[in-house]
Design a protein around this motif. Structure first.
Motif, PDB file in Angstrom:
ATOM      1  N   VAL A 374     -33.490 -64.484  71.514  1.00  0.00           N
ATOM      2  CA  VAL A 374     -32.246 -63.981  72.111  1.00  0.00           C
ATOM      3  C   VAL A 374     -32.547 -62.777  73.002  1.00  0.00           C
ATOM      4  O   VAL A 374     -31.993 -62.656  74.107  1.00  0.00           O
ATOM      5  N   ALA A 375     -33.428 -61.889  72.532  1.00  0.00           N
ATOM      6  CA  ALA A 375     -33.794 -60.712  73.341  1.00  0.00           C
ATOM      7  C   ALA A 375     -34.413 -61.140  74.667  1.00  0.00           C
ATOM      8  O   ALA A 375     -34.173 -60.515  75.708  1.00  0.00           O
ATOM      9  N   LYS A 376     -35.202 -62.191  74.637  1.00  0.00           N
ATOM     10  CA  LYS A 376     -35.830 -62.692  75.867  1.00  0.00           C
ATOM     11  C   LYS A 376     -34.796 -63.320  76.788  1.00  0.00           C
ATOM     12  O   LYS A 376     -34.863 -63.181  78.014  1.00  0.00           O
ATOM     13  N   GLU A 377     -33.824 -63.999  76.211  1.00  0.00           N
ATOM     14  CA  GLU A 377     -32.774 -64.657  77.004  1.00  0.00           C
ATOM     15  C   GLU A 377     -31.767 -63.656  77.546  1.00  0.00           C
ATOM     16  O   GLU A 377     -31.181 -63.852  78.608  1.00  0.00           O
ATOM     17  N   TYR A 378     -31.579 -62.539  76.830  1.00  0.00           N
ATOM     18  CA  TYR A 378     -30.593 -61.520  77.211  1.00  0.00           C
ATOM     19  C   TYR A 378     -31.263 -60.139  77.235  1.00  0.00           C
ATOM     20  O   TYR A 378     -30.936 -59.265  76.433  1.00  0.00           O
ATOM     21  N   PRO A 379     -32.204 -59.926  78.142  1.00  0.00           N
ATOM     22  CA  PRO A 379     -32.896 -58.624  78.188  1.00  0.00           C
ATOM     23  C   PRO A 379     -31.979 -57.529  78.733  1.00  0.00           C
ATOM     24  O   PRO A 379     -31.185 -57.766  79.654  1.00  0.00           O
ATOM     25  N   ILE A 380     -32.084 -56.342  78.168  1.00  0.00           N
ATOM     26  CA  ILE A 380     -31.243 -55.228  78.616  1.00  0.00           C
ATOM     27  C   ILE A 380     -31.419 -54.978  80.110  1.00  0.00           C
ATOM     28  O   ILE A 380     -30.453 -54.690  80.826  1.00  0.00           O
ATOM     29  N   ALA A 381     -32.658 -55.125  80.610  1.00  0.00           N
ATOM     30  CA  ALA A 381     -32.925 -54.849  82.022  1.00  0.00           C
ATOM     31  C   ALA A 381     -32.077 -55.709  82.946  1.00  0.00           C
ATOM     32  O   ALA A 381     -31.731 -55.287  84.056  1.00  0.00           O
ATOM     33  N   GLU A 382     -31.731 -56.897  82.480  1.00  0.00           N
ATOM     34  CA  GLU A 382     -30.929 -57.799  83.323  1.00  0.00           C
ATOM     35  C   GLU A 382     -29.478 -57.352  83.412  1.00  0.00           C
ATOM     36  O   GLU A 382     -28.778 -57.666  84.369  1.00  0.00           O
ATOM     37  N   TYR A 383     -29.022 -56.587  82.434  1.00  0.00           N
ATOM     38  CA  TYR A 383     -27.600 -56.216  82.374  1.00  0.00           C
ATOM     39  C   TYR A 383     -27.350 -54.745  82.701  1.00  0.00           C
ATOM     40  O   TYR A 383     -26.208 -54.371  82.990  1.00  0.00           O
ATOM     41  N   GLY A 384     -28.370 -53.929  82.614  1.00  0.00           N
ATOM     42  CA  GLY A 384     -28.211 -52.536  82.991  1.00  0.00           C
ATOM     43  C   GLY A 384     -27.821 -51.612  81.867  1.00  0.00           C
ATOM     44  O   GLY A 384     -27.881 -50.390  82.010  1.00  0.00           O
ATOM     45  N   SER A 385     -27.381 -52.156  80.745  1.00  0.00           N
ATOM     46  CA  SER A 385     -27.052 -51.326  79.582  1.00  0.00           C
ATOM     47  C   SER A 385     -27.114 -52.188  78.334  1.00  0.00           C
ATOM     48  O   SER A 385     -26.894 -53.408  78.386  1.00  0.00           O
ATOM     49  N   ALA A 386     -27.432 -51.550  77.212  1.00  0.00           N
ATOM     50  CA  ALA A 386     -27.469 -52.271  75.939  1.00  0.00           C
ATOM     51  C   ALA A 386     -26.078 -52.789  75.585  1.00  0.00           C
ATOM     52  O   ALA A 386     -25.934 -53.883  75.029  1.00  0.00           O
ATOM     53  N   GLY A 387     -25.042 -51.998  75.912  1.00  0.00           N
ATOM     54  CA  GLY A 387     -23.681 -52.417  75.607  1.00  0.00           C
ATOM     55  C   GLY A 387     -23.304 -53.701  76.314  1.00  0.00           C
ATOM     56  O   GLY A 387     -22.728 -54.611  75.711  1.00  0.00           O
ATOM     57  N   LEU A 388     -23.638 -53.805  77.599  1.00  0.00           N
ATOM     58  CA  LEU A 388     -23.283 -55.010  78.354  1.00  0.00           C
ATOM     59  C   LEU A 388     -24.115 -56.208  77.889  1.00  0.00           C
ATOM     60  O   LEU A 388     -23.610 -57.333  77.807  1.00  0.00           O
ATOM     61  N   ALA A 389     -25.401 -55.969  77.564  1.00  0.00           N
ATOM     62  CA  ALA A 389     -26.228 -57.063  77.053  1.00  0.00           C
ATOM     63  C   ALA A 389     -25.665 -57.589  75.731  1.00  0.00           C
ATOM     64  O   ALA A 389     -25.514 -58.803  75.530  1.00  0.00           O
ATOM     65  N   TRP A 390     -25.353 -56.673  74.812  1.00  0.00           N
ATOM     66  CA  TRP A 390     -24.823 -57.078  73.499  1.00  0.00           C
ATOM     67  C   TRP A 390     -23.468 -57.752  73.642  1.00  0.00           C
ATOM     68  O   TRP A 390     -23.176 -58.734  72.959  1.00  0.00           O
ATOM     69  N   ALA A 391     -22.632 -57.257  74.542  1.00  0.00           N
ATOM     70  CA  ALA A 391     -21.324 -57.884  74.774  1.00  0.00           C
ATOM     71  C   ALA A 391     -21.494 -59.290  75.319  1.00  0.00           C
ATOM     72  O   ALA A 391     -20.748 -60.207  74.939  1.00  0.00           O
ATOM     73  N   THR A 392     -22.474 -59.497  76.205  1.00  0.00           N
ATOM     74  CA  THR A 392     -22.688 -60.819  76.773  1.00  0.00           C
ATOM     75  C   THR A 392     -23.207 -61.793  75.723  1.00  0.00           C
ATOM     76  O   THR A 392     -22.779 -62.957  75.665  1.00  0.00           O
ATOM     77  N   VAL A 393     -24.110 -61.319  74.881  1.00  0.00           N
ATOM     78  CA  VAL A 393     -24.586 -62.144  73.771  1.00  0.00           C
ATOM     79  C   VAL A 393     -23.405 -62.657  72.951  1.00  0.00           C
ATOM     80  O   VAL A 393     -23.300 -63.859  72.647  1.00  0.00           O
ATOM     81  N   ASN A 394     -22.530 -61.765  72.581  1.00  0.00           N
ATOM     82  CA  ASN A 394     -21.433 -62.146  71.691  1.00  0.00           C
ATOM     83  C   ASN A 394     -20.319 -62.894  72.403  1.00  0.00           C
ATOM     84  O   ASN A 394     -19.677 -63.766  71.807  1.00  0.00           O
TER      85      ASN A 394
END
Length: 526
Positions: A374-394
């Motif tokens: 999941v971390a590889k599919e949704y890397p923080i660098a792609e979203y710009g923030s941990a919050g946006l990455a985690w929100a996109t995952v969910n």
């Protein structure tokens, strides 16, 4: 004819189902403000575009010995009851910190077009509000625009919340289902009394968002729905919903909106013990508590609709897989970025909950051995923030892909029209502002397109207003015919494989592959 009648005739000419025509012999005229329902006479109010009958009891007040009993038919009254004012909300914590404490809250509101034709019976739409099963009220939704534009009757209902709606105890009839039973009672009231308002009791649509959507989905899996509910619209409330550990809020356990009765009873006994009530006298003891004394455990009964009961015999998720539900037309979907509001709320509460440092731990707790993938599919660098990455995952895993799977299962047995709300500039109804986490089309942001919330029109741009007209047209046409398609609106094909949904965005209404955009193939892999 007045302007409303001209609009009604135009809509009639455009929609095949309403081709009875607006002849001089069948002109719409202002409907009566005094009506008789099965409990007595009501006197409503008129606005420029609607009739409204407010604060109508659909069950006896659930107070005293009726607290934690299934809803009872309302008492009859003499004379003409004033139906010009909203009734009380059900008990809940309020944003201003002052709790709502009035238990006499099982009331509903009926809104109809101001002008109606006596020879035409209108569809009835019963709205179930959201709020996590612990807050909100039917009072908050002004449905005049929907009733007027769509030529429908809209009922907005309250239901018991939190511990008052979903408590379970050993041997207590209705355990875990009091709020659900209230919702059914409101639908039954609307069915019995539809004709009094010019409605068709044979054409009743139940629709809801969030907790109301989860309730709607559960309702169509109940034997009680057969012959009572004719169509359903589910917004952000799939029967498939299940949040992983921390998925709804960091630290929250894995859970869904429905629980087995045994868990509901165990949780009820635990809550009673926390208030000093012993197991052998828990019901009597809890009935002796004031609503204010119950407030500390209200939130413990969020997402706590019990199954394995007379009203809900089967887990709604299993019922979908078994094809054991009312085979009625369904519209279903949600917002594109559902989880952003939940993640934003967590970050406003504590900015340290979701950071680049905590992201791996959140993924590990939620997805175990799959966390690295999941971390590889949704890397923080792609979203710009941990919050946006985690929100996109969910948003993808917990909301969109599970909803699409629900659509696939439903479509095996009935027609399903899937949608995804995608207005990038949607009103920020949740009042959440977090750097690096734009809200956009997140949870509940589609509501201003359908309603005036607390009587306020939140749509500021003409493109949004046009989208609102399109959505109201889809919702109400579906109530008329079981198919949202009508002349003048972009074509909306039914889904068959759980991949496609109708994108709803200003200037961009069309079918899209939602499964692909939310990486559902990745989430389906084990």
């Amino acid at each position: 004819m007045d302007m409303h009648s001209n609009r009604a005739c135009l809509a009639t000419a455009l929609a095949a189902v309403l081709l009875a025509g607006c002849s001089p012999q069948g002109q719409a005229s202002p409907a009566e403000l005094t009506v008789r329902v099965d409990s007595g006479e009501l006197r409503g109010i008129a606005t420029a575009k609607s009739r409204q009958f407010l604060g109508i009891p659909f069950a006896k007040p659930p107070v005293g010995a009726l607290r934690w009993q299934l809803p009872q038919p309302p008492d009859k009254w003499d004379g003409v009851r004033d139906a010009s004012r909203l009734g009380p909300m059900c008990p809940q914590a309020a944003p201003d910190g002052k709790p709502v404490l009035t238990e006499d809250c099982l009331v509903l509101n009926v809104t109809t077009p101001r002008a109606q034709r006596p020879d035409r019976k209108l569809p009835v739409m019963v709205w179930l509000h959201g709020g996590g099963f612990t807050r909100d009220s039917g009072n908050m939704y002004d449905v005049q625009r929907m009733a007027d534009q769509g030529g429908v009757i809209v009922v907005t209902a309250n239901y018991r919340l939190g511990v008052l709606g979903y408590l379970g105890l050993p041997g207590l009839a209705g355990s875990g289902n009091f709020g659900l039973a209230d919702q059914f009672a409101a639908v039954e009231w609307a069915d019995r009394n539809a004709a009094a308002f010019g409605g068709d009791p044979g054409n009743v649509t139940v629709f809801g968002q969030s907790a109301g959507g989860m309730s709607t989905c559960a309702m169509i899996t109940s034997p009680k729905a057969r012959g009572l509910i004719d169509k359903a619209i589910i917004s952000s409330g799939s029967c498939e919903l299940n949040w992983p550990t921390g998925g709804l809020f960091p630290g929250a356990p894995e859970h869904g909106p429905y629980v087995p009765l045994a868990k509901g009873v165990a949780d009820g006994l635990s809550a009673a013990s926390g208030l000093g009530c012993s197991p052998d006298s828990a019901l009597e003891c809890l009935r002796g508590k004031t609503v204010e004394q119950l407030m500390p455990i209200m939130q413990s009964f969020a997402d706590h609709v019990a199954y394995g009961t007379d009203l809900l015999p089967k887990d709604p998720k299993k019922a979908l897989r078994d094809g054991d539900f009312a085979k009625i037309p369904v519209m279903s979907g949600g917002a594109r970025d559902e989880a952003r509001s939940f993640v934003g709320g967590a970050l406003m509460y504590n900015p340290e909950l979701i950071t680049e440092k905590t992201y791996p731990t959140l993924l590990s707790k939620a997805f175990g051995a799959r966390a690295d993938a999941v971390a590889k599919e949704y890397p923080i660098a792609e979203y710009g923030s941990a919050g946006l990455a985690w929100a996109t995952v969910n948003s993808d895993q917990s909301w969109a892909c599970q909803a699409q799977e629900g659509h696939r299962l439903l479509a095996k047995h009935t027609s399903v029209f899937a949608f995804e709300f995608a207005d990038e500039k949607a009103p920020n109804v949740n009042q959440i502002t977090v750097p690096g986490l734009p809200m956009g089309p997140t949870h509940a942001t589609e509501l201003p397109s359908l309603f005036e919330l607390n009587g306020v029109d939140l749509l500021r741009e003409e493109g949004q207003r046009e989208l609102g007209r399109t959505m109201v047209g889809y919702w109400t046409q579906f109530a008329h015919t079981g198919d949202p398609n009508h002349a003048g609106a972009p074509s909306w094909p039914a889904t068959t494989d759980g991949k496609q949904a109708q994108r709803l965005a200003p200037g961009d209404v069309r079918p899209v592959d939602v499964s692909a955009s939310h990486k559902c193939a990745f989430w389906a892999a084990r």
